[in-house]
Design a protein around this motif. Structure first.
Motif, PDB file in Angstrom:
ATOM      1  N   ARG A 156      -2.907   7.425   7.878  1.00 34.32           N
ATOM      2  CA  ARG A 156      -3.080   6.362   8.873  1.00 34.32           C
ATOM      3  C   ARG A 156      -2.228   5.147   8.493  1.00 34.32           C
ATOM      4  NH1 ARG A 156      -8.380   6.077   9.181  1.00 34.32           N
ATOM      5  NH2 ARG A 156      -8.548   4.683   7.412  1.00 34.32           N
ATOM      6  N   ARG A 157      -2.168   4.848   7.204  1.00 36.90           N
ATOM      7  CA  ARG A 157      -1.381   3.706   6.723  1.00 36.90           C
ATOM      8  C   ARG A 157       0.106   3.873   7.058  1.00 36.90           C
ATOM      9  NH1 ARG A 157      -2.648   3.878   1.402  1.00 36.90           N
ATOM     10  NH2 ARG A 157      -4.627   3.371   2.065  1.00 36.90           N
ATOM     11  N   VAL A 158       0.627   5.090   6.966  1.00 37.25           N
ATOM     12  CA  VAL A 158       2.031   5.355   7.314  1.00 37.25           C
ATOM     13  C   VAL A 158       2.259   5.072   8.799  1.00 37.25           C
ATOM     14  CG1 VAL A 158       3.770   7.184   7.551  1.00 37.25           C
ATOM     15  CG2 VAL A 158       2.409   7.019   5.456  1.00 37.25           C
ATOM     16  N   ILE A 159       1.320   5.481   9.645  1.00 41.48           N
ATOM     17  CA  ILE A 159       1.442   5.315  11.092  1.00 41.48           C
ATOM     18  C   ILE A 159       1.316   3.852  11.508  1.00 41.48           C
ATOM     19  CG2 ILE A 159       0.302   5.859  13.303  1.00 41.48           C
ATOM     20  CD1 ILE A 159      -0.433   8.615  11.901  1.00 41.48           C
ATOM     21  N   LEU A 160       0.410   3.124  10.886  1.00 38.38           N
ATOM     22  CA  LEU A 160       0.122   1.749  11.307  1.00 38.38           C
ATOM     23  C   LEU A 160       0.786   0.682  10.448  1.00 38.38           C
ATOM     24  CD1 LEU A 160      -3.697   2.097  12.145  1.00 38.38           C
ATOM     25  CD2 LEU A 160      -1.731   2.286  13.696  1.00 38.38           C
ATOM     26  N   SER A 161       1.632   1.065   9.520  1.00 38.10           N
ATOM     27  CA  SER A 161       2.248   0.089   8.620  1.00 38.10           C
ATOM     28  C   SER A 161       2.978  -1.014   9.386  1.00 38.10           C
ATOM     29  CB  SER A 161       3.244   0.777   7.688  1.00 38.10           C
ATOM     30  OG  SER A 161       3.963  -0.204   6.951  1.00 38.10           O
ATOM     31  N   PRO A 162       2.692  -2.274   9.049  1.00 37.78           N
ATOM     32  CA  PRO A 162       3.405  -3.371   9.697  1.00 37.78           C
ATOM     33  C   PRO A 162       4.889  -3.413   9.323  1.00 37.78           C
ATOM     34  CG  PRO A 162       1.962  -4.208   7.968  1.00 37.78           C
ATOM     35  CD  PRO A 162       1.692  -2.742   8.098  1.00 37.78           C
TER      36      PRO A 162
END
Length: 175
Positions: free
Chosen positions: A136-142
């Protein structure tokens, strides 16, 4: 969290109308297979881009752009995982995600890479990635500004998915 879940449900219902490719029943009693035709490539990549951007928007993040060089790096890795018959982030030649984006000429920085070995559609795979903190962090990374998305489907229907996110603003390594 409830807001994100609600958005995911609405997004899933909305995108269900777009429908992925047809499931094929081979008459064996096995579950239907999601078969991808070569002509579906653009539709699938843009369906994934639109879905990810909807999730990013709901999380207050700017949209990503699809990048051809990142698509090439993702496609190469999907095929290589199939050859190795294992989902992992290293190529059969020992290459890392950073090595692969450099080989295809991507000049930005790697933000992250998500991989999957499954018989599921791209949207089901995205849903599974959103359930795990690391993916999820890869997808939503700012930090992410661009993405590449590709797959390799074996004759038996198994699909090797690869999502690569990068940034044309960063000059350093992965986040």
């Amino acid at each position: 969290m409830v807001r994100l879940f609600s958005i995911l449900v609405v997004l899933s219902l909305t995108l269900a109308a777009c429908g992925p490719g047809p499931a094929i029943n081979d008459g064996s009693g096995a579950p239907n297979l999601y078969r991808i035709k070569k002509s579906d490539t653009g539709k699938i990549q843009f369906r994934m881009l639109d879905s990810i951007n909807a999730l990013r928007s709901a999380s207050g993040q700017p949209p990503l752009e699809l990048d051809a060089t990142l698509n090439a790096a993702a496609a190469t890795h999907s095929r290589d995982m199939s050859i190795q018959n294992r989902p992992w982030h290293f190529g059969s030649d020992g290459s890392s995600p950073i090595d692969r984006i450099r080989r295809v000429g991507y000049s930005g920085a790697l933000v992250g890479e998500n991989i999957s070995e499954t018989y599921e559609t791209e949207l089901e795979t995205l849903g599974a990635w959103m359930e795990q903190p690391d993916t999820r962090r890869v997808i939503l990374s700012p930090d992410a500004t661009q993405m590449g998305f590709a797959w390799h489907q074996e004759n038996n229907g198994k699909i090797w998915w690869t999502l690569v996110t990068g940034s044309n603003r960063l000059a350093t390594g992965p986040v």
